[in-house]
Write a protein that holds these residues in place. Structure first.
Motif, short mmCIF file in Angstrom:
data_model
loop_
_atom_site.label_atom_id
_atom_site.label_comp_id
_atom_site.label_asym_id
_atom_site.label_seq_id
_atom_site.Cartn_x
_atom_site.Cartn_y
_atom_site.Cartn_z
N PHE A 135 0.83 -1.19 0.00
CA PHE A 135 0.00 0.00 0.00
C PHE A 135 0.87 1.25 0.00
N VAL A 136 0.25 2.36 -0.38
CA VAL A 136 0.90 3.66 -0.35
C VAL A 136 -0.08 4.66 0.24
N THR A 137 0.43 5.59 1.04
CA THR A 137 -0.40 6.63 1.64
C THR A 137 -0.07 7.97 1.00
N LEU A 138 -1.08 8.66 0.48
CA LEU A 138 -0.91 9.94 -0.20
C LEU A 138 -1.26 11.08 0.75
N PRO A 139 -0.42 12.12 0.82
CA PRO A 139 -0.61 13.20 1.79
C PRO A 139 -1.70 14.19 1.38
N VAL A 140 -2.93 13.69 1.32
CA VAL A 140 -4.07 14.55 0.98
C VAL A 140 -4.44 15.43 2.17
N GLY A 141 -4.33 14.89 3.38
CA GLY A 141 -4.73 15.62 4.57
C GLY A 141 -3.64 16.55 5.08
N GLY A 146 -3.36 14.27 9.16
CA GLY A 146 -2.56 13.73 8.07
C GLY A 146 -1.10 13.61 8.48
N ALA A 147 -0.37 12.73 7.79
CA ALA A 147 1.03 12.48 8.16
C ALA A 147 1.98 13.58 7.68
N GLY A 148 1.61 14.29 6.59
CA GLY A 148 2.45 15.37 6.09
C GLY A 148 3.32 14.99 4.92
N ASP A 149 3.45 13.71 4.61
CA ASP A 149 4.28 13.25 3.49
C ASP A 149 3.76 11.88 3.08
N TRP A 150 4.25 11.37 1.94
CA TRP A 150 3.80 10.06 1.49
C TRP A 150 4.50 8.96 2.29
N GLY A 151 3.82 7.85 2.42
CA GLY A 151 4.39 6.67 3.08
C GLY A 151 4.00 5.42 2.31
N ALA A 152 4.54 4.29 2.71
CA ALA A 152 4.24 3.03 2.03
C ALA A 152 4.49 1.88 2.99
N GLY A 153 4.00 0.71 2.63
CA GLY A 153 4.21 -0.44 3.50
C GLY A 153 3.78 -1.73 2.84
N LEU A 154 4.04 -2.83 3.54
CA LEU A 154 3.66 -4.16 3.07
C LEU A 154 3.12 -4.96 4.25
#
Length: 265
Positions: A135-141, A146-154
């Motif tokens: 998955f990937v997290t997009l910094p929409v919030g 919101g986290a403030g930047d993009w993230g990713a994980g498995l």
């Protein structure tokens, strides 16, 4: 805005996916609880899973932080017999921080998460079931929701039915988690072990424990959590749930309480 555009494009593609004949697979929401089930949504079906309200309390050295999320939603779309697409979004979150005599409040929109879950064994979740979920997290919030930047994980969920009433669950995860200051990423790893008990044909009780190590540049932390959740399958396509999470270590939040609903279409 470009992240919102990406999300809209993905939603459009999912909406355009031709419906396939649904099988007789049991409905298997990803909520409630800490872990992730390995089951896949039937092809041509859509699961909408929402936390109606989610409250987390974290107290440390006289400071107190309350986080309330409203409508935190995951949409899962069955693409094939073994693959589903996921879109998650937090439409609103409120953070209240009290330190000494001062109180700060913030109400924000949360981030968007996009993922693909693929089954490696038993997509219906029966017997030994294994899947992978990048998955990937997009910094929409906006921070602090919101986290403030993009993230990713498995995530690699594994479940095993001991019998018709007892299910073992294990969910390892590795993340490129966003730094606490909202700029850059670091490694975070976690493992969740759980036991699901079918109290009746409609009611399931799940007990879980989690260990999370987070190597944030501001300071490494290790969180221990214990969870108890209850799910009631009102009918074949509707589930209601509630749950509680307790922090077991100094770095973990004190408590989390939530209620939610899941509906298959």
């Amino acid at each position: 805005m470009r992240w919102m555009g990406c999300g809209a494009m993905v939603l459009g593609l999912l909406a355009a996916t031709p419906a396939m004949a649904a099988d007789d697979r049991d409905y298997c929401p990803e909520r409630p609880g800490l872990g992730t089930p390995a089951c896949i949504v039937s092809p041509g079906r859509v699961s909408v899973e929402t936390a109606l309200a989610d409250w987390t309390l974290d107290r440390s050295a006289g400071d107190r932080t309350d986080i309330v999320l409203i409508g935190d939603t995951l949409v899962r779309v069955g693409l094939t017999d073994t693959v589903e697409a996921q879109i998650g979004w937090t439409p609103y979150g409120s953070v209240r921080e009290r330190s000494g005599g001062s109180v700060d409040r913030a109400g924000r929109v949360g981030d968007v998460t996009l993922g693909i879950k693929a089954s490696l064994a038993s997509p219906d979740g029966k017997g030994l079931s294994i899947a992978v979920l990048p998955f990937v997290t997009l910094p929409v919030g906006r921070m602090p929701v919101g986290a403030g930047d993009w993230g990713a994980g498995l995530v690699v969920p594994v479940t095993y039915d001991l019998n018709d009433s007892v299910n073992l669950q294990f969910t390892p995860e590795v993340d490129a988690a966003v730094d606490q200051d909202g700029n850059g990423r670091h490694v975070a790893v976690s493992g969740i072990a759980g036991l699901g008990l079918a109290l009746s044909r409609a009611v399931t009780l799940t007990v879980e424990g989690e260990v999370l190590r987070d190597d944030d540049p501001s300071g490494k932390t290790v969180q221990g959590l214990a969870s108890l959740s209850l799910a009631w399958m009102a009918n074949d396509d509707l589930q209601l749930d509630s749950g509680a999470v307790a922090g077991l270590t100094r770095d973990a939040p004190d408590v989390e309480l939530y209620v939610g609903i899941s509906r298959r279409f």
